[in-house]
Design an enzyme around this catalytic site. Structure first.
Site, PDB file in Angstrom:
ATOM      1  N   LYS A 107       0.812  -1.213   0.000  1.00 57.10           N
ATOM      2  CA  LYS A 107       0.000   0.000   0.000  1.00 57.10           C
ATOM      3  C   LYS A 107       0.852   1.271   0.000  1.00 57.10           C
ATOM      4  O   LYS A 107       0.347   2.347  -0.300  1.00 57.10           O
ATOM      5  CB  LYS A 107      -0.973  -0.010   1.182  1.00 57.10           C
ATOM      6  CG  LYS A 107      -2.053  -1.075   1.041  1.00 57.10           C
ATOM      7  CD  LYS A 107      -3.115  -0.991   2.125  1.00 57.10           C
ATOM      8  CE  LYS A 107      -4.250  -1.969   1.868  1.00 57.10           C
ATOM      9  NZ  LYS A 107      -3.876  -3.371   2.143  1.00 57.10           N
TER      10      LYS A 107
HETATM   11  C1  LIG Z   1      -4.563  -4.482   1.527  1.00 55.32           C
HETATM   12  C2  LIG Z   1      -3.826  -5.799   1.507  1.00 55.32           C
HETATM   13  C3  LIG Z   1      -4.180  -6.863   0.645  1.00 55.32           C
HETATM   14  C4  LIG Z   1      -5.381  -6.786  -0.265  1.00 55.32           C
HETATM   15  O1  LIG Z   1      -5.178  -5.915  -1.337  1.00 55.32           O
HETATM   16  P1  LIG Z   1      -6.417  -5.392  -2.198  1.00 55.32           P
HETATM   17  O2  LIG Z   1      -5.852  -4.386  -3.123  1.00 55.32           O
HETATM   18  O3  LIG Z   1      -7.392  -4.807  -1.211  1.00 55.32           O
HETATM   19  O4  LIG Z   1      -7.000  -6.579  -2.905  1.00 55.32           O
HETATM   20  C5  LIG Z   1      -3.411  -8.008   0.635  1.00 55.32           C
HETATM   21  N1  LIG Z   1      -2.357  -8.144   1.462  1.00 55.32           N
HETATM   22  C6  LIG Z   1      -1.980  -7.168   2.315  1.00 55.32           C
HETATM   23  C7  LIG Z   1      -0.826  -7.398   3.210  1.00 55.32           C
HETATM   24  C8  LIG Z   1      -2.700  -5.955   2.378  1.00 55.32           C
HETATM   25  O5  LIG Z   1      -2.326  -4.999   3.242  1.00 55.32           O
END
Ligand SMILES: *Cc1c(COP(=O)(O)O)cnc(C)c1O
Length: 436
Positions: A107
């Site tokens: 993210k």
């Molecule tokens: C947010 C997140 C996901 C999921 O990603 P999306 O884009 O919401 O599908 C998977 N793994 C981790 C560690 C995350 O923080």
């Protein structure tokens, strides 16, 4: 770049407006009107480009003249200032490590790019931008660290007391500067409700320029395409041209970005959407019936999503043609017991520690290979977070192998700065008004 709403294809809105609105009034999601094809020459020679160079190529093709070339280059160099290595586990299997940014999760790509795009559009003299965000753990850290020190912005994070991991709490509460944390005596849903109420409050809106910076913002999606192209470049350098990506999915933003990259011209053989038992999408692709459900808690809690918010974007990219979508996307689900077995298998086979989300993406590759023994593509599973963020999941012998990255050791010992609040909107509002 012009965008429409998935609920109103006649709408035309600028990139800047889409970034600050996050979501259209009609509750659809913003999508680019035009999805350009990157030039074939670039894709042919992609192995000669670095990650920031690739990012600039892709971003400028999409954004066109929204941000002048030199400014966009500088913005990308500042936002994407960490690596995304595809780590080779065997000749055909790679872990794409997306956790080398400040919050140790993928993210960071979205949050850092978004924060800098917002700061860029907040020209001198514009009102301070107030970002309000509720978090169950991962998003808050990425947003806080993404905006840390970014001029003309201030972030207020609400998190539920006792319900985030120790490392996540350090990431939220030790920043100072333009980041403040509120520890709410309640649940994540309570935090989210307080934020929603603040956005609807006339007095707060009159006084502050509020924005949500949430995960459906188009400026978080775009930078996530960069690492798909960059991974293709890394594999091409090793003579591998046929690539499959397995993406651990919750809100489906990450895989949505992969599919956008595919539509921009990235030659990918197959995407695998890997979920935990919150399996709305695998059920939909199997049955044709889309039925969202309340989420169930699992070890891979960043994927505990029963109504994935980016799914409409993916349907829109494929003009709601499910048959075409099924040609390129396969989807599997795994429960907690399987997740734990996957963590142990990756450890014993490759001496590699994968976080629970990552382990699910690995298991999905195994299942795909079992079902498609003739397929010889190289397979990349996206490693979305560093294992140290989920210390309670691992058996002790594996936990002992987890190395604490310097981003985290640097936080240890810093004093926690958080305001404690009850689940009480009046108290929250008073805090916002008095602390400004
Ligand atoms: C947010 C997140 C996901 C999921 O990603 P999306 O884009 O919401 O599908 C998977 N793994 C981790 C560690 C995350 O923080």
């Amino acid at each position: 770049m012009k965008l429409y709403s998935t609920n109103n294809k006649d709408l035309r809105i600028s990139f800047k407006d889409a970034v600050f609105n996050s979501m259209p009034q009609d509750k659809g999601l913003y999508m680019p009107v035009e999805i350009p094809q990157l030039d074939a020459d670039f894709i042919e020679n992609i192995e000669n480009y670095s990650l920031p160079e690739i990012a600039y190529k892709v971003a400028s093709a999409l954004l066109k003249d929204e941000i002048p070339a030199e400014d966009l280059k500088a913005l990308i160099d500042d936002a994407i200032n960490f690596e995304a290595p595809a780590v080779k586990l065997d000749n055909k299997t790679f872990a794409l490590e997306l956790f080398h940014g400040p919050s140790l999760a993928f993210k960071d790509f979205g949050a850092r790019f978004m924060s800098r795009v917002m700061a860029y559009f907040l020209k001198d003299g514009e009102q301070l931008l107030d970002v309000l965000v509720a978090t169950s753990g991962d998003t808050g850290g990425a947003v806080a660290l993404g905006f840390l020190g970014v001029p003309n912005t201030r972030v207020t994070i609400l998190y539920p007391e006792g319900k985030v991991s120790p490392i996540q709490e350090l990431q939220l509460t030790t920043n100072g500067q333009n980041i403040r944390a509120i520890e709410v005596k309640g649940t994540f849903d309570d935090c989210q409700a307080l934020v929603k109420q603040a956005f609807a409050d006339a007095e707060l809106n009159a006084k502050f320029r509020l924005t949500s910076a949430n995960s459906i913002n188009i400026s978080r999606l775009i930078p996530q395409t960069f690492y798909y192209f960059n991974t293709y470049a890394q594999l091409k350098r090793q003579g591998l041209n046929d690539v499959i990506f397995s993406v651990p999915s919750g809100n489906f933003g990450n895989i949505g970005a992969g599919l956008l990259a595919y539509k921009l011209g990235l030659p990918v053989k197959q995407f695998i959407a890997a979920t935990n038992i919150n399996d709305t999408v695998p059920r939909f692709l199997a049955s044709g019936v889309y039925e969202a459900k309340p989420s169930t808690q699992t070890y891979s809690n960043a994927m505990d999503v029963g109504a994935p918010s980016n799914w409409v974007r993916i349907m829109d990219l494929f003009n709601n043609n499910v048959e075409e979508l099924k040609q390129i996307v396969t989807s599997y689900r795994f429960n907690d017991e399987e997740t734990l077995a996957g963590i142990k298998e990756i450890d014993s086979k490759f001496d590699y520690v994968a976080c629970p989300h990552t382990a699910i993406a690995y298991l999905a590759i195994e299942q795909f290979r079992n079902e498609n023994p003739e397929d010889e593509s190289a397979a990349v599973f996206l490693s979305t977070a560093h294992a140290c963020k989920f210390p309670d999941i691992f058996p002790v012998d594996i936990a002992a192998k987890i190395e604490i990255p310097e981003q985290v050791s640097a936080l240890a010992g810093k004093p926690k700065q958080a305001e404690q609040l009850d689940v009480d909107f009046d108290g929250f509002k008073r805090y916002l008004l008095e602390m400004s």
